[in-house]
Design a protein around this motif. Structure first.
Motif, PDB file in Angstrom:
ATOM      1  N   ASP A 106       0.828  -1.198   0.000  1.00  0.00           N
ATOM      2  CA  ASP A 106       0.000   0.000   0.000  1.00  0.00           C
ATOM      3  C   ASP A 106       0.868   1.256   0.000  1.00  0.00           C
ATOM      4  N   GLN A 131      -4.781  -6.190  -5.398  1.00  0.00           N
ATOM      5  CA  GLN A 131      -5.769  -5.377  -4.679  1.00  0.00           C
ATOM      6  C   GLN A 131      -5.167  -4.061  -4.189  1.00  0.00           C
ATOM      7  N   ALA A 132      -3.976  -4.154  -3.556  1.00  0.00           N
ATOM      8  CA  ALA A 132      -3.359  -2.947  -2.988  1.00  0.00           C
ATOM      9  C   ALA A 132      -3.046  -1.934  -4.084  1.00  0.00           C
ATOM     10  N   LEU A 135      -5.974   0.163  -6.010  1.00  0.00           N
ATOM     11  CA  LEU A 135      -6.526   1.370  -5.407  1.00  0.00           C
ATOM     12  C   LEU A 135      -5.853   2.637  -5.927  1.00  0.00           C
TER      13      LEU A 135
ATOM     14  N   LYS B 110      -9.087   7.458   1.478  1.00  0.00           N
ATOM     15  CA  LYS B 110      -8.939   6.557   0.336  1.00  0.00           C
ATOM     16  C   LYS B 110     -10.267   6.256  -0.346  1.00  0.00           C
ATOM     17  N   GLN B 261      -8.486  -4.324   3.881  1.00  0.00           N
ATOM     18  CA  GLN B 261      -7.789  -5.532   3.415  1.00  0.00           C
ATOM     19  C   GLN B 261      -6.550  -5.176   2.604  1.00  0.00           C
ATOM     20  N   ALA B 262      -6.707  -4.223   1.729  1.00  0.00           N
ATOM     21  CA  ALA B 262      -5.582  -3.819   0.878  1.00  0.00           C
ATOM     22  C   ALA B 262      -4.496  -3.131   1.697  1.00  0.00           C
ATOM     23  N   ALA B 263      -4.883  -2.494   2.812  1.00  0.00           N
ATOM     24  CA  ALA B 263      -3.917  -1.711   3.592  1.00  0.00           C
ATOM     25  C   ALA B 263      -3.057  -2.570   4.502  1.00  0.00           C
TER      26      ALA B 263
END
Lengths: 394, 394
Positions: A106, A131-132, A135, B110, B261-263
């Motif tokens: 991230d 996924q990260a 974003l 975000k 989740q991504a973080a």
């Protein structure tokens, strides 16, 4: 509030694996779907004692806010290990403790990616990275990986057409495929990357879990100024503590620290101190050796069962370590369809689809071998073999 | 790699407070600059016992990966407390455990902010929020706050001219100013926000640290569908564990979970379990009462010393709780200049500047009263008074 959301979050689909794991809560299902380390190996007593001891030694200090970079002595431990294992000389200042290595992804997305920036991702690639990075709305350039590493012809093609900012790699026992980059492949990739502003992210959560073969060269040795390393204690000690790290050259680290502060100020300091105490009082390599022994046996059991029960035209990787292997069904077969059939026989896996950035279905699937004992593996693979035969016959 | 960074990180300045805190490492300096809770109140024995007990009870479970939302029983504890303290009926599903409430700010930025989106921030406002939101490149609309709350005339003006997506508030004992919103002010703000798509973020890290007065109404009661609550155990138990929470209506929570989740997949689960065990075995309100008693006395000591040693044309807030008060020097005086003079007399504070989104200097400053005993406070304020006299006489 629906129309008020940012474009970046509106673009990201709900986690596919999350939905799949819901199905596998049923205890009667044999699940090769998870991505968990085997809880039998969590050093419960060692961490309990370490917790007791750090409260005794520094009770007030370990409960206060601390610096964003993380506990210097834990970072020193990590630096020492790089020296010992890889011959790398990494200053403590180049290491930052992250809230799991997921946070490293991230933070890197945050400090590097503008919308539309090009990013090279392995195909298949680690879902959490997809996924990260998603974003931050990059344009993904998937480059295939197979036994032996990255497809350098495909990589060269991407580099001719695009100006990627980041190349994301899991060079050892990759999630999802279990493949590793050979030394030759690492050199070939580094040669192609030489002289570019593209940063290589070498994510290595499984590197210590090697059953066979020998440790390979790090991109940090080949392209030191253009490589960021991500590491994790999740697979060698325990995942719940969310302790990972990031190694970056100084100019990048300065930006990472700003982003880290904005993200969570710092990673749980109590956890950092407990882990560090544990690592002082216990030999990590002895602990890892016991994990490797069992995972290695379980992998062998799975490979042997696959040879016995899967049709001959189904292929699978044979990882030298890690937690996963990758199955390729005959061309045109649907692993999503197989999933439905397998669940009916009470065995689960993750279809390959979410590990690609651009597919709705695939003929591939990921099997986890770290969490099932050998007899369960044999039974599960037998059932899965039956399902594959049923699918392919249809 | 310099030119490869994202626009969002290039825009964010290095932390000003970080630089200031470096100056205060000198132990001979009396520092009112920090933002730390007083470590004397960290429940070292209670948390040590809780750690021991959770390892005994659930050693393997507490070390494994867990769900992104956090430990359900800890979330239930938070829900129960909202019911008890605020009469709010919040389902556990609307609560997510964050890696400190700082992470809540990052997740909200975000999922809501596109570049250029309007965001209302208090003036002066919480620096950590300015930093977290800045990374998503909004257009800040600062609205002044003063004793009693937000300037509703200024708020109405902003709402006439802009379409803000978020309104960020710290309604109790605000950082940096120590001010609180009265009930009347909360109603007036809510009336202005009624019927808009703008979300109110009510960040309340200090709400439990009330010395005088009574608990005020929550925006969650006034505008339940348009309010997100942030909370933290950092000031009531201990900050090192990085345990905060976020309360959001269902459609927002769905997006937050994806971003969470991504973080970092999830917040440290061991820490969640230790804290929950501690909260079961110890009465949080009894613990908080002892903190309040001392902080309250220290605040009184600071206010009295200010009356004694500061010139009459210097103003300060008189907080009903929290950890900070806010000093306003005569018009035109520079708190940056004062900082240099005060350091020479070995006393430190944070100049007001970084708490504004658009200023290079200011006549305001933040003083922390939670970390110094009463006699140190009197001595420090005396020295600071000398410095102010010196500055104002110049």
């Amino acid at each position: 509030m629906e129309n008020a959301f940012s474009d970046r979050i509106t673009d990201v689909p709900k986690s596919f694996i999350r939905e799949i794991l819901k199905v596998t809560i049923d205890k009667s299902i044999i699940s090769f779907a998870g991505g968990l380390p085997n809880r039998e190996f969590f050093p419960v007593r060692g961490l309990q004692k370490a917790a007791h001891d750090v409260f005794e030694e520094a009770g007030h200090e370990i409960l206060q806010y601390t610096n964003s970079e993380g506990y210097p002595e834990l970072r020193q431990f990590i630096a020492d290990r790089y020296r010992q294992k890889d011959g790398l000389d990494i200053p403590v200042e180049d290491i930052l403790i992250t809230t799991g290595s997921q946070q490293g992804l991230d933070l890197l997305g945050k400090i590097f990616l503008n919308k539309g920036d090009d990013l090279i991702i392995e195909e298949p690639g680690y879902l959490g990275a997809i996924q990260a990075f998603s974003l931050y709305r990059p344009r993904f350039s998937p480059v295939p990986v197979h036994e032996g590493g990255m497809d350098t012809t495909a990589l060269a093609g991407v580099l001719r057409e695009r100006q990627p900012k980041l190349l994301y790699t899991v060079t050892n026992f990759q999630n999802p495929s279990g493949i590793s980059y050979t030394n030759e492949n690492r050199h070939a990739v580094a040669d192609l990357m030489q002289g570019r502003t593209c940063l290589i992210i070498q994510d290595d959560p499984y590197g210590d879990l090697r059953f066979t073969g020998y440790r390979k060269i790090s991109f940090k040795q080949l392209l030191p100024d253009n490589t960021v390393l991500l590491g994790s204690f999740s697979k060698t000690v325990a995942p719940a503590l969310r302790l990972g790290w990031l190694v970056a050259p100084r100019p990048i680290m300065e930006k990472i620290v700003v982003a880290k502060q904005a993200a969570d100020l710092h990673t749980d300091y109590l956890a950092q101190r407990i882990l560090h105490r544990f690592l002082l009082d216990n030999d990590l390599d002895t602990h890892i050796a016991s994990i490797i022994r069992q995972y290695g046996q379980q992998k062998e059991a799975m490979i042997n069962a696959i040879k016995t029960y899967f049709p001959a035209n189904v292929q699978c990787t044979n990882p030298e370590g890690g937690m996963f292997l990758w199955v390729t069904l005959p061309e045109g077969a649907s692993s999503m369809q197989l999933f439905e059939m397998a669940i009916a026989k009470k065995v689960a896996f993750v279809p390959g689809t979410p590990f690609y950035v651009d597919r709705k279905d695939s003929n591939t699937l990921r099997l986890n071998f770290s969490c099932s004992d050998e007899s369960t593996i044999v039974e599960g693979i037998k059932r899965l073999g039956d399902s594959i035969n049923q699918l392919v016959d249809n």
